[in-house]
Design an enzyme around this catalytic site. Structure first.
Site, mmCIF file in Angstrom:
data_model
loop_
_atom_site.group_PDB
_atom_site.id
_atom_site.type_symbol
_atom_site.label_atom_id
_atom_site.label_comp_id
_atom_site.label_asym_id
_atom_site.label_seq_id
_atom_site.Cartn_x
_atom_site.Cartn_y
_atom_site.Cartn_z
ATOM 1 C CG ASN A 1 17.239 55.856 -96.538
ATOM 2 O OD1 ASN A 1 16.418 55.047 -96.128
ATOM 3 N ND2 ASN A 1 17.041 56.575 -97.639
ATOM 4 C CD GLU A 2 16.359 54.205 -100.831
ATOM 5 O OE1 GLU A 2 16.688 55.287 -101.345
ATOM 6 O OE2 GLU A 2 15.240 53.699 -100.981
ATOM 7 C CD GLU B 1 11.998 53.970 -97.831
ATOM 8 O OE1 GLU B 1 11.736 54.429 -98.961
ATOM 9 O OE2 GLU B 1 12.961 54.359 -97.160
ATOM 10 C CG PHE C 1 2.884 67.441 -103.402
ATOM 11 C CD1 PHE C 1 1.832 67.751 -102.551
ATOM 12 C CD2 PHE C 1 3.599 68.480 -103.985
ATOM 13 C CE1 PHE C 1 1.484 69.072 -102.292
ATOM 14 C CE2 PHE C 1 3.262 69.805 -103.736
ATOM 15 C CZ PHE C 1 2.202 70.097 -102.880
HETATM 16 C C1 GAL Z 1 13.187 56.089 -100.876
HETATM 17 C C2 GAL Z 1 13.868 56.767 -99.702
HETATM 18 C C3 GAL Z 1 12.871 57.539 -98.870
HETATM 19 C C4 GAL Z 1 12.026 58.380 -99.759
HETATM 20 C C5 GAL Z 1 11.354 57.505 -100.776
HETATM 21 C C6 GAL Z 1 10.444 58.256 -101.708
HETATM 22 O O1 GAL Z 1 14.034 55.676 -101.860
HETATM 23 O O2 GAL Z 1 14.516 55.844 -98.887
HETATM 24 O O3 GAL Z 1 13.569 58.329 -97.956
HETATM 25 O O4 GAL Z 1 12.829 59.324 -100.386
HETATM 26 O O5 GAL Z 1 12.338 56.906 -101.564
HETATM 27 O O6 GAL Z 1 9.913 57.382 -102.686
#
Ligand code: GAL
Length: 660
Positions: free
Chosen positions: A142-143, A301, A351
């Site tokens: 992830n990222e 996302e 949140f």
């Molecule tokens: C992203 C991350 C997610 C979550 C999200 C919250 O950068 O991949 O797991 O943390 O941010 O905005």
């Protein structure tokens, strides 16, 4: 099909909730769920003992409900047992502090034990789910973006440097030369003396820092490739990707990474709630499309609504999420995926907005999600289609890193601000904009903007010369080409490698104080930065009107071969920059495909080979507008005549070929 759905974390919930999840996914037309992103401690509860029952059940349930799975490898969050068993794999900051588990990303990607464990768990997953009918794509990690300064990182950094400069003594000599270690007596006599740029007494060596950034991009890439190759071998034909975060502090050279994934996927969270959000989306979307070589890409996302987090609240007014989701699609995305499906009850991000909020399905947010799901279903015909741009902006991660290396240049000098201003100017003029790496193929563009591209190799500069010679138009802005690939200055006047192309010679920098504005004779002003330059072989377009540089050239233009090149020696105010970009567009003979309906109404014409074209209209403004063209609107599901009204916050996706 356009992918619609989000991160799904059933391990946080119970059976009745799982049953409700599939019912609600059906209601909202969710077709894709990303599963297992942080599930390592659930999949491998202790070293070497794997538990797949819950994951088997999840994939089965989703499959029965017609939801495809993007299966993640959980390696961004090693379990606590891993840190206790392999404390040397915990990350160390530049100041020597070793971090502990209790959050996520608590690993050093150069630590052999971490790398082995990561490939092991990825391999287990691939073996287990090879051939599973729900499996549509792999989401590795992830990222990626965690750096470390530990001894493992130091050893890996040295190997990377040896690859770059050569392992034997001549290589070390070359490194000394490239880093300018004669300054402050930093000369290295043995490879073992070379360290990451750890906390030190005074300023660090900027070339060492630049190479360390390059090293981490490449080290993380090799960690990704380890997993990707293990997965590919077991599930051939299933695309593998990872989600790129477009952050303020870039760690990855995404040009390199873009070539290593099967499809570019980004996570994107605009920080603005006004129409500035569109600017951020457009930039991210254009970059993602360019990283994916023009092909459709994925938003992995985005936020479902307002998020309340420790680092700040980002509001989204009602209705905005649909508009934003469509904006990404207008820029070439084939998905609207969200973080996350259901808001967590506990944990660091409880949140953060989600598709199903804490209040449940009887909410504005879930109704909006359902609305988006239905809209995307109606629009599925646009998936796979592509966009064409006549204009490109050079985007360079090394320049970003080097320009913002602490204390080398004024702290207000933010690379992305410069790129953003140019991108916005192009967008406001009604044009689609690609991004290209500095040494990329420019030949298909009519106008290329080189935005404060501080690091420029001789080869890249040579390609720029050729591009202009062959008839291209180019705008180059302040601080471009000041240093070469190693971070050392090109001598004889800046920007050494572009001097002959631009016909200018910059003698001296004149940084401006925060808030200081320098008017130009021809209107508008500069801020942040200015330069004392001579137009050795260029026309002077405008001059500084006051201050130490009063009467000196500020903007120049040179005709070269069949093309022309502008040089801008200051950060122009938006109005003046927009004017200059419009002049350059006119000189380059580029006309907008669609007339602009005002600064906050965005429209893009998207095409595919066979099916026709779709016009996206997105009204981010506060007033209604009338659409100049008609056609079948996929959102309204009917033919709309020219002149139909588009209210504030509304969108239309109009198929141009009404015959279909
Ligand atoms: C992203 C991350 C997610 C979550 C999200 C919250 O950068 O991949 O797991 O943390 O941010 O905005």
């Amino acid at each position: 099909m356009l992918l619609f759905g989000g991160d799904y974390n059933p391990e946080q919930w119970d059976e009745p909730t799982w049953a409700e999840d599939v019912a609600l996914m059906h209601e909202a037309r969710v077709n894709t769920a990303t599963v297992g992103v942080f599930s390592w401690s659930w999949i491998e509860p202790s070293e070497g003992r794997y538990r797949f029952d819950w994951l088997d059940a999840t994939l089965e349930r989703l499959h029965r409900a017609g939801v495809s799975v993007i299966l993640a490898t959980p390696t961004a969050s090693p379990p606590p047992w891993f840190s206790l068993a392999h404390p040397d794999a915990l990350p160390v900051r530049a100041d020597g502090t070793r971090l502990v588990h209790g959050s996520r990303d608590t690993y050093c990607a150069a630590a052999p034990s971490y790398r082995q464990a990561a490939v092991r768990v990825a391999t287990k997953l691939a073996e287990r789910y090879a051939g599973h009918p729900a499996l549509a794509m792999w989401h590795v990690h992830n990222e990626y973006g965690t750096r470390c300064w530990c001894d493992h990182a130091a050893a890996a950094f040295r190997s990377w440097l040896q690859q770059r400069y050569g392992a034997a003594q001549p290589g070390l000599d070359e490194l000394n030369q490239a880093w300018g270690t004669a300054f402050w007596g930093q000369r290295y006599g043995d490879w073992e003396e070379v360290l990451p740029p750890r906390a030190t007494q005074w300023l660090a060596n900027p070339s060492q820092t630049l190479d360390f950034q390059r090293f981490w991009s490449s080290e993380l890439l090799s960690a990704y490739v380890d997993q990707r190759d293990a997965i590919r071998a077991r599930t051939p034909g299933i695309p593998v990707t990872t989600n790129f975060m477009l952050p303020d502090d870039p760690v990855l050279d995404l040009w390199e990474w873009g070539r290593a994934v099967d499809v570019v996927a980004i996570d994107h969270y605009p920080s603005s709630r006004d129409s500035g959000a569109y600017d951020q989306i457009a930039l991210a979307g254009d970059l993602a499309r360019s990283l994916n070589q023009g092909r459709p890409w994925l938003v992995m996302e985005q936020a479902a609504s307002t998020t309340v987090e420790d680092h700040g609240t980002v509001h989204r007014p009602p209705g905005r999420t649909l508009l934003d989701a469509l904006a990404y699609i207008a820029h070439g995305s084939d998905s609207a995926l969200f973080f996350q499906w259901r808001a967590s009850r506990a944990g660091a991000e409880m949140f953060h907005s989600a598709m199903v909020p804490h209040a449940g399905a009887d909410t504005r947010i879930f109704r909006e999600m359902t609305n988006i799901g239905h809209a995307l279903e109606e629009m599925s015909e646009v998936s796979g289609s592509t966009l064409d741009a006549d204009v490109a902006i050079v985007f360079d991660f090394a320049s970003w890193w080097a320009l913002e290396a602490r204390r080398v240049l004024p702290a207000q000098m933010r690379y992305l601000d410069s790129v953003r201003a140019d991108h916005r100017a192009v967008t406001l003029a009604g044009h689609l904009c690609d991004f290209v790496p500095p040494d990329g193929d420019l030949s298909r563009y009519k106008l290329v903007i080189v935005s404060s591209t501080y690091v420029l190799s001789g080869d890249a500069a040579q390609k720029m010369h050729q591009y202009v010679q062959d008839g291209g138009c180019m705008i180059v802005s302040y601080l471009s080409g000041v240093v070469g690939s190693s971070g050392a200055v090109g001598l004889g006047g800046y920007p050494a490698v572009l001097r002959s192309l631009l016909g200018v010679r910059v003698e001296e920098f004149h940084p401006l104080s925060p808030g200081q504005i320098v008017p130009l004779f021809g209107g508008g002003s500069g801020s942040l930065w200015s330069e004392r330059l001579t137009a050795t072989d260029a026309d002077i377009v405008d001059r500084y009107a006051t201050g130490d540089l009063a009467g000196n050239p500020a903007i120049t233009r040179r005709s070269a071969g069949k093309g022309c090149a502008w040089y801008i020696s200051t950060r122009l105010c938006d109005e003046r920059n927009e004017l200059l970009v419009r002049d350059a567009l006119a000189a380059a003979g580029v006309r907008p495909v669609v007339a602009k309906l005002g600064p906050a109404v965005h429209s893009l014409l998207r095409r595919d080979g066979a099916g026709g074209s779709w016009q996206f209209w997105l009204n981010y403004g506060a007033t209604s507008v009338r659409l100049p063209a008609g056609g079948y609107d996929l959102l309204r599901r009917r033919l709309v005549p020219p002149g139909v009204e588009l209210g504030p916050g509304e969108a239309a996706v109009v198929r141009q070929d009404a015959a279909r």
